[in-house]
Design an enzyme around this catalytic site. Structure first.
Site, PDB file in Angstrom:
ATOM      1  N   LYS A  78       5.838   9.966  21.887  1.00 21.41           N
ATOM      2  CA  LYS A  78       5.961  10.780  23.112  1.00 21.41           C
ATOM      3  C   LYS A  78       4.598  11.056  23.730  1.00 21.41           C
ATOM      4  O   LYS A  78       4.478  11.843  24.666  1.00 21.41           O
ATOM      5  CB  LYS A  78       6.623  12.117  22.782  1.00 21.41           C
ATOM      6  CG  LYS A  78       7.963  11.997  22.120  1.00 21.41           C
ATOM      7  CD  LYS A  78       8.518  13.404  21.856  1.00 21.41           C
ATOM      8  CE  LYS A  78       9.586  13.399  20.788  1.00 21.41           C
ATOM      9  NZ  LYS A  78       9.855  14.753  20.300  1.00 21.41           N
ATOM     10  N   HIS A 101     -10.346  -0.690   4.189  1.00 20.11           N
ATOM     11  CA  HIS A 101      -9.157  -0.392   3.382  1.00 20.11           C
ATOM     12  C   HIS A 101      -9.690  -0.150   1.971  1.00 20.11           C
ATOM     13  O   HIS A 101      -9.530  -0.989   1.085  1.00 20.11           O
ATOM     14  CB  HIS A 101      -8.223  -1.601   3.449  1.00 20.11           C
ATOM     15  CG  HIS A 101      -6.865  -1.400   2.859  1.00 20.11           C
ATOM     16  ND1 HIS A 101      -6.501  -0.271   2.148  1.00 20.11           N
ATOM     17  CD2 HIS A 101      -5.765  -2.212   2.864  1.00 20.11           C
ATOM     18  CE1 HIS A 101      -5.243  -0.409   1.754  1.00 20.11           C
ATOM     19  NE2 HIS A 101      -4.780  -1.564   2.173  1.00 20.11           N
ATOM     20  N   ARG A 121      -2.481   5.225   7.520  1.00 22.25           N
ATOM     21  CA  ARG A 121      -2.770   3.869   8.024  1.00 22.25           C
ATOM     22  C   ARG A 121      -2.593   3.898   9.528  1.00 22.25           C
ATOM     23  O   ARG A 121      -1.566   4.378  10.020  1.00 22.25           O
ATOM     24  CB  ARG A 121      -1.841   2.839   7.397  1.00 22.25           C
ATOM     25  CG  ARG A 121      -1.981   1.471   8.090  1.00 22.25           C
ATOM     26  CD  ARG A 121      -1.299   0.365   7.348  1.00 22.25           C
ATOM     27  NE  ARG A 121      -2.009   0.016   6.122  1.00 22.25           N
ATOM     28  CZ  ARG A 121      -1.706  -1.032   5.373  1.00 22.25           C
ATOM     29  NH1 ARG A 121      -0.712  -1.827   5.705  1.00 22.25           N
ATOM     30  NH2 ARG A 121      -2.387  -1.286   4.276  1.00 22.25           N
ATOM     31  N   THR A 172       0.832  -1.201   0.000  1.00 23.04           N
ATOM     32  CA  THR A 172       0.000   0.000   0.000  1.00 23.04           C
ATOM     33  C   THR A 172       0.873   1.260   0.000  1.00 23.04           C
ATOM     34  O   THR A 172       0.673   2.166  -0.802  1.00 23.04           O
ATOM     35  CB  THR A 172      -0.960  -0.014   1.202  1.00 23.04           C
ATOM     36  OG1 THR A 172      -1.688  -1.231   1.155  1.00 23.04           O
ATOM     37  CG2 THR A 172      -1.920   1.153   1.150  1.00 23.04           C
TER      38      THR A 172
HETATM   39  C1  NCD Z   1      -3.701  -5.814   3.888  1.00 20.50           C
HETATM   40  C2  NCD Z   1      -3.913  -4.854   5.021  1.00 20.50           C
HETATM   41  O1  NCD Z   1      -2.991  -4.166   5.451  1.00 20.50           O
HETATM   42  O2  NCD Z   1      -5.055  -4.741   5.436  1.00 20.50           O
HETATM   43  N1  NCD Z   1      -2.554  -5.601   3.152  1.00 20.50           N
HETATM   44  C3  NCD Z   1      -2.593  -4.706   2.096  1.00 20.50           C
HETATM   45  O3  NCD Z   1      -2.803  -3.543   2.287  1.00 20.50           O
HETATM   46  N2  NCD Z   1      -2.433  -5.184   0.859  1.00 20.50           N
HETATM   47  C4  NCD Z   1      -3.939  -7.217   4.222  1.00 20.50           C
HETATM   48  C5  NCD Z   1      -3.326  -7.828   5.445  1.00 20.50           C
HETATM   49  O4  NCD Z   1      -2.569  -7.207   6.172  1.00 20.50           O
HETATM   50  O5  NCD Z   1      -3.603  -8.999   5.661  1.00 20.50           O
END
Ligand code: NCD
Length: 309
Positions: free
Chosen positions: A87, A142, A109, A58
């Site tokens: 911190k 996501h 994220r 990602t």
């Molecule tokens: C996924 C996530 O981070 O949700 N990975 C991704 O972004 N391709 C899937 C996972 O972590 O299993």
């Protein structure tokens, strides 16, 4: 469309427009004469990828997409450890700080459900203009992964209607499957089969959503029945870091399980895989999970063009 927070926000028309743009970008990218111009499209625009959780695809996919369009990229990795979050700074203060630096796009994220939405509220409150992209919020969603998953299905099978879709793995905690189901639910004649260990079944809220919209689904623990009728098989890992207990159901797809799948079908996985798809499967023409990454680049380029131009 400005902030990208959850996959329900997209209309079918918006998806079609986005995928047409992704097709176009792929063509331009493959043509050396046109590729040069691409690198000017978002020159002067700034993107901040801010990741509190690990990521290979990602983060690098967003960076590559932004880079190919000429954006500038400034980031902090392991934001929980290396930003002032370590911190004791709150997500709110971090978001406000980042927005004050006037990026055009923040890709976020974070381990908490709803984190990106909280960041958006703050950004609005203080009148900043950054667009926030949810690149995974804990066990929530996501959405950009689901966009590229759908685009992959379109590229591999040539359609997004009339599909039997089997979704397997940790359906309770996996955010990619949540976003995928909401997004596919916008298309016609979609049937879902969910296969998971009993303690990791698809979230109730999503099953209620499917019921309300009259979209058929069934739940099973039988691999043969889940794989044999599917046009799309979407496989995921058990999310150990999210408290998924050890389970006894073996969800490994190997050459034997591939023989149960239709000749014209495709196998997707958001990756990372652990051991739920054996590497022997990689050479099967239906295994689309590495092509999925390439398609994802063009989807993210299209998305950045729409929200940062
Ligand atoms: C996924 C996530 O981070 O949700 N990975 C991704 O972004 N391709 C899937 C996972 O972590 O299993």
């Amino acid at each position: 469309m400005k902030h990208i927070l959850r996959s329900q926000q997209f209309s079918r028309a918006q998806l079609e427009e986005l995928f047409a743009e992704a097709n176009q970008l792929n063509k331009m990218f493959d043509d050396p004469a046109l590729r040069v111009g691409l690198g000017q499209s978002l020159r002067g625009k700034v993107m901040f990828p801010i990741f509190w959780e690990p990521s290979t695809r990602t983060r690098m996919s967003f960076c590559a997409a932004a880079g190919h369009l000429g954006m500038s990229i400034y980031w902090t990795d392991a934001a929980g450890r290396y930003s002032s979050a370590a911190k004791g700074e709150t997500l709110e203060d971090t978001a406000r700080t980042l927005a004050a630096l006037r990026p055009h796009v923040i890709v976020l994220r974070h381990p908490e459900n709803g984190a990106a939405a909280r960041a958006v509220r703050l950004i609005k409150q203080f009148g900043h203009e950054a667009a926030v992209i949810n690149a995974g919020d804990g066990k929530g969603q996501h959405p950009t992964q689901a966009l590229l998953d759908l685009y992959t299905i379109q590229r591999e099978l040539g359609r997004l209607d009339n599909l039997s879709v089997t979704v397997g793995g940790d359906l309770l905690n996996g955010r990619t499957v949540h976003s995928l189901v909401y997004l596919l639910a916008k298309f016609k004649n979609i049937k879902f089969t969910f296969i998971s260990p009993k303690n990791l079944r698809m979230k109730k809220g999503i099953k209620n959503y499917l019921q309300r919209h009259g979209i058929p689904f069934r739940e099973t623990t039988n691999m043969y029945s889940a794989l044999r009728s599917a046009d799309v098989v979407y496989w995921t890992r058990i999310q150990k870091e999210r408290g998924s207990e050890n389970t006894t159901l073996d969800l490994t797809i190997g050459p034997r399980q591939m023989r149960w799948m239709k000749k014209k079908s495709c196998l997707l996985h958001p990756l990372p895989r652990v051991d739920e798809i054996s590497t022997e499967v990689d050479k099967d023409p239906r295994a689309a999970y590495f092509r999925q990454i390439e398609y994802g680049l063009f989807v993210r380029m299209a998305l950045l063009k729409q929200i940062a131009a």
